[in-house]
Design an enzyme around this catalytic site. Structure first.
Site, PDB file in Angstrom:
ATOM      1  N   ASN A  92      43.284  45.386  19.486  1.00  0.00           N
ATOM      2  CA  ASN A  92      41.404  44.306  19.224  1.00  0.00           C
ATOM      3  C   ASN A  92      40.518  44.094  18.925  1.00  0.00           C
ATOM      4  OD1 ASN A  92      40.955  46.330  21.008  1.00  0.00           O
ATOM      5  ND2 ASN A  92      41.699  45.786  22.153  1.00  0.00           N
ATOM      6  N   PRO A 134      51.664  48.507  30.621  1.00  0.00           N
ATOM      7  CA  PRO A 134      51.803  49.234  31.791  1.00  0.00           C
ATOM      8  C   PRO A 134      50.028  49.023  32.485  1.00  0.00           C
ATOM      9  CG  PRO A 134      53.002  50.780  29.927  1.00  0.00           C
ATOM     10  CD  PRO A 134      52.430  50.003  30.072  1.00  0.00           C
ATOM     11  N   ASP A 135      49.733  49.050  33.405  1.00  0.00           N
ATOM     12  CA  ASP A 135      48.191  48.974  33.862  1.00  0.00           C
ATOM     13  C   ASP A 135      47.656  49.997  33.902  1.00  0.00           C
ATOM     14  OD1 ASP A 135      46.286  48.707  34.966  1.00  0.00           O
ATOM     15  OD2 ASP A 135      46.398  46.501  35.315  1.00  0.00           O
ATOM     16  N   ILE A 136      47.069  51.183  33.118  1.00  0.00           N
ATOM     17  CA  ILE A 136      47.014  52.569  33.481  1.00  0.00           C
ATOM     18  C   ILE A 136      45.703  52.739  33.978  1.00  0.00           C
ATOM     19  CG2 ILE A 136      45.952  54.227  32.212  1.00  0.00           C
ATOM     20  CD1 ILE A 136      47.088  53.119  29.059  1.00  0.00           C
ATOM     21  N   LEU A 137      44.844  51.853  34.281  1.00  0.00           N
ATOM     22  CA  LEU A 137      43.819  51.913  34.881  1.00  0.00           C
ATOM     23  C   LEU A 137      44.192  51.885  36.428  1.00  0.00           C
ATOM     24  CD1 LEU A 137      40.767  52.164  35.799  1.00  0.00           C
ATOM     25  CD2 LEU A 137      40.922  49.553  35.635  1.00  0.00           C
ATOM     26  N   PHE A 160      36.706  50.182  32.530  1.00  0.00           N
ATOM     27  CA  PHE A 160      35.241  49.078  31.979  1.00  0.00           C
ATOM     28  C   PHE A 160      36.022  48.162  31.942  1.00  0.00           C
ATOM     29  CE2 PHE A 160      33.768  53.231  30.865  1.00  0.00           C
ATOM     30  CZ  PHE A 160      32.950  53.217  30.146  1.00  0.00           C
ATOM     31  N   LYS A 178      38.280  42.538  39.511  1.00  0.00           N
ATOM     32  CA  LYS A 178      38.660  43.310  38.321  1.00  0.00           C
ATOM     33  C   LYS A 178      38.679  44.714  39.312  1.00  0.00           C
ATOM     34  CE  LYS A 178      39.915  46.002  34.397  1.00  0.00           C
ATOM     35  NZ  LYS A 178      39.683  45.869  32.946  1.00  0.00           N
TER      36      LYS A 178
END
Length: 398
Positions: free
Chosen positions: A208, A303-306, A323, A337
Site C-alpha cells: 500500500n 493475521p489481524d495483529i491489532l 490506527f 473498528k
C-alpha cells in the site's frame, strides 16, 4: 515540555540554515528561550533580523563586541544555557570543534562552554564521507558531543547521499530527549509502522502507499518522553528513529510473530498499514507472460495483529492504540473498528487521495476513545505524534 529551558543556538553557514527558523519557532512554542549566535557564513543564508524576530532575543555575531563583553562576556554566554545546539554544523565548524580552535564567537563559545552540546551536521556528501570529517566526528563523539543526523537525501548541490540536515522535528525530539521531562521513563512501548509487502513472486508484491512517516514520528515522540520503544517496521520510505530498538519485517506474518515476541509492554501503538490479504502460494520464480493469459492468484487473510493483541488474556498491554485509515464515513467506520478489534483507542484519518495525507507530511486525525470522537486540527505528522505521545503518557500515569 521545554518551559524555562535555555537554548544557545549557533547557526553555521549552509543552505540548510533556513530550517533553523522553523526550529526556533517550535522551540518557542514549547516554552524554551533561544539565544541565537550567527556565524558570518550563516549570515549568507539567514538574516539577523529574521532570527531575532523569531527568537525574541538579540542575535550575537561578533566576538569583539566590547559592549557585550562588559555586560555579559562570551564566557558567561557560553555557560548560561541548558544546551548548546549547532545547526547546521558545517564541516568547518566540526573541524574547529575537534581541533579546539577559537577564532570567532561561535568557536570560542564552543570551546569555553561546560554545557552539553548537540550538533546537527549538514554538508555535501563527499565532505561528510571524507576521512578528515570521519576523524573529526569520532573525536567529537569521544568528547561527549551528541549528533542529530545527517540524513540521506537530495542535496542542494544536486548530489544524493548522507549529509542532508535533519528536519526540525528530529532536532526538536533530540532536544526534548536531552532536556525535556520524562513522564514515560521506565515504560516499554511497542510501535508498529510502515506497510507490509506480501510476495507474489521474487520480484512482485502486494503493498500500500504508507510511507511509515506517522509511525516513525510516534516512536520518536515516545522515546523523547523517556519510553523504551520497540519499533517494528515494515519496508518504509522514511528511516527509523534513532535511540529505539528497531526490528525490520517484510510481511504481516513476520510482523505478527515479532509483536508476539515483544510482549509484554506497557502500551502498544499499532500504526502499521498491514496488508489484509496475502497470496496463498507465492511463486519462487518470476511469473512469466504466457499464452494462457493472466495467472490466477488465490488469497488468504493475514493475521489481524491489532485484534489479536487486544483480546489477549495474558500479556495484553494496559493501553492498545490502533490506527484506522479511511476514505469515507471516517468516524463511523473507525468507531466500528474500535469495537470490532477491542482496542482502547483508535486514531482515525481520511486518506482519500485528495487529502494528500497518505505519504504526505501532514495529518488530520480523530482520536476515538470511550469518551467519544475528538477531532484534531490538521498539522505536521511530528506534532500529531507529540500530542499522541503526551496523551499516552497521561493515560499510563492514571
Amino acid at each position: 515540555m521545554l518551559a524555562s529551558k535555555k537554548i544557545l543556538l549557533i547557526v553555521g553557514g549552509g543552505i540548510a540554515a533556513y530550517k533553523v527558523l522553523e526550529l526556533v519557532r517550535r522551540l518557542r512554542e514549547r516554552g524554551a528561550s533561544v539565544t541565537p549566535v550567527l556565524t558570518r557564513a550563516g549570515e549568507e543564508f539567514v538574516t539577523p533580523l529574521s532570527l531575532s524576530a523569531l527568537a525574541g532575543q538579540k542575535v550575537y555575531r561578533d566576538l569583539f563586541d566590547l559592549t557585550d563583553e562588559a555586560e555579559m562576556g562570551h564566557i558567561q554566554l557560553s555557560r548560561s544555557a541548558d544546551l548548546v545546539v549547532v545547526a547546521p554544523a558545517t564541516a568547518d565548524l566540526m573541524a574547529k570543534m575537534a581541533g579546539g580552535l577559537a577564532n570567532d564567537l561561535a568557536s570560542t563559545l564552543l570551546l569555553a562552554t561546560d554545557t552539553p552540546v548537540l550538533i546537527v551536521p549538514a554538508m555535501n556528501v563527499r565532505m561528510w564521507t571524507h576521512p578528515a570529517t570521519g576523524r573529526n566526528r569520532a573525536q567529537l563523539a569521544a568528547d561527549g558531543v551528541r549528533f542529530v543526523g545527517p540524513n540521506e537525501g537530495d542535496m542542494a548541490c544536486g548530489e544524493y547521499g548522507p549529509g542532508r540536515m535533519a528536519e526540525p522535528a528530529e532536532i526538536l525530539a533530540a532536544i526534548d530527549s536531552q532536556l525535556g521531562d520524562k513522564p514515560l521513563a521506565g515504560k516499554r512501548i511497542l510501535v508498529t509502522s510502515g506497510p507490509t509487502h506480501e510476495p507474489i513472486d521474487p520480484v512482485r508484491y502486494i503493498a500500500n502507499r504508507s510511507s511509515g512517516a506517522q509511525g516513525t514520528a510516534v516512536a520518536r515522540a515516545l522515546a523523547a518522553l523517556g519510553a523504551d520503544v520497540v519499533f517494528v517496521t515494515g519496508p518504509a520510505d522514511v528511516p527509523p528513529p534513532e535511540g529505539v530498538e528497531v526490528i525490520r519485517v517484510e510481511t504481516a506474518r513476520n510482523m505478527a510473530s515479532v509483536v508476539q515476541t515483544a510482549l509484554p509492554v506497557d502500551a502498544g501503538v499499532f500504526a502499521a498499514a498491514v496488508a489484509d490479504w496475502r497470496v496463498t502460494s507465492a511463486s519462487d520464480r518470476k511469473l512469466k507472460k504466457t499464452r494462457d493469459g493472466v495467472p490466477a492468484l488465490e488469497f488468504a487473510e493475514n493475521p489481524d495483529i491489532l485484534k489479536t493483541v487486544s483480546h489477549l488474556e495474558e500479556d495484553r498491554p494496559p493501553l492498545v492504540v490502533g490506527f484506522a485509515a479511511e476514505t469515507e464515513d471516517v468516524v463511523a467506520n473507525a468507531t466500528s473498528k474500535r469495537t470490532r478489534k477491542g482496542c482502547d483507542w483508535i486514531v482515525a484519518n481520511d486518506v482519500s487521495p485528495a487529502t494528500g495525507i497518505m505519504g504526505g507530511q501532514e495529518n488530520a486525525v480523530i482520536l476515538i476513545t470511550d469518551d467519544g470522537a475528538e477531532e484534531w486540527p490538521r498539522m505536521p505528522k511530528e506534532l500529531v505524534a507529540q500530542k499522541l505521545a503526551r496523551r499516552i503518557a497521561d493515560a499510563l500515569a492514571d
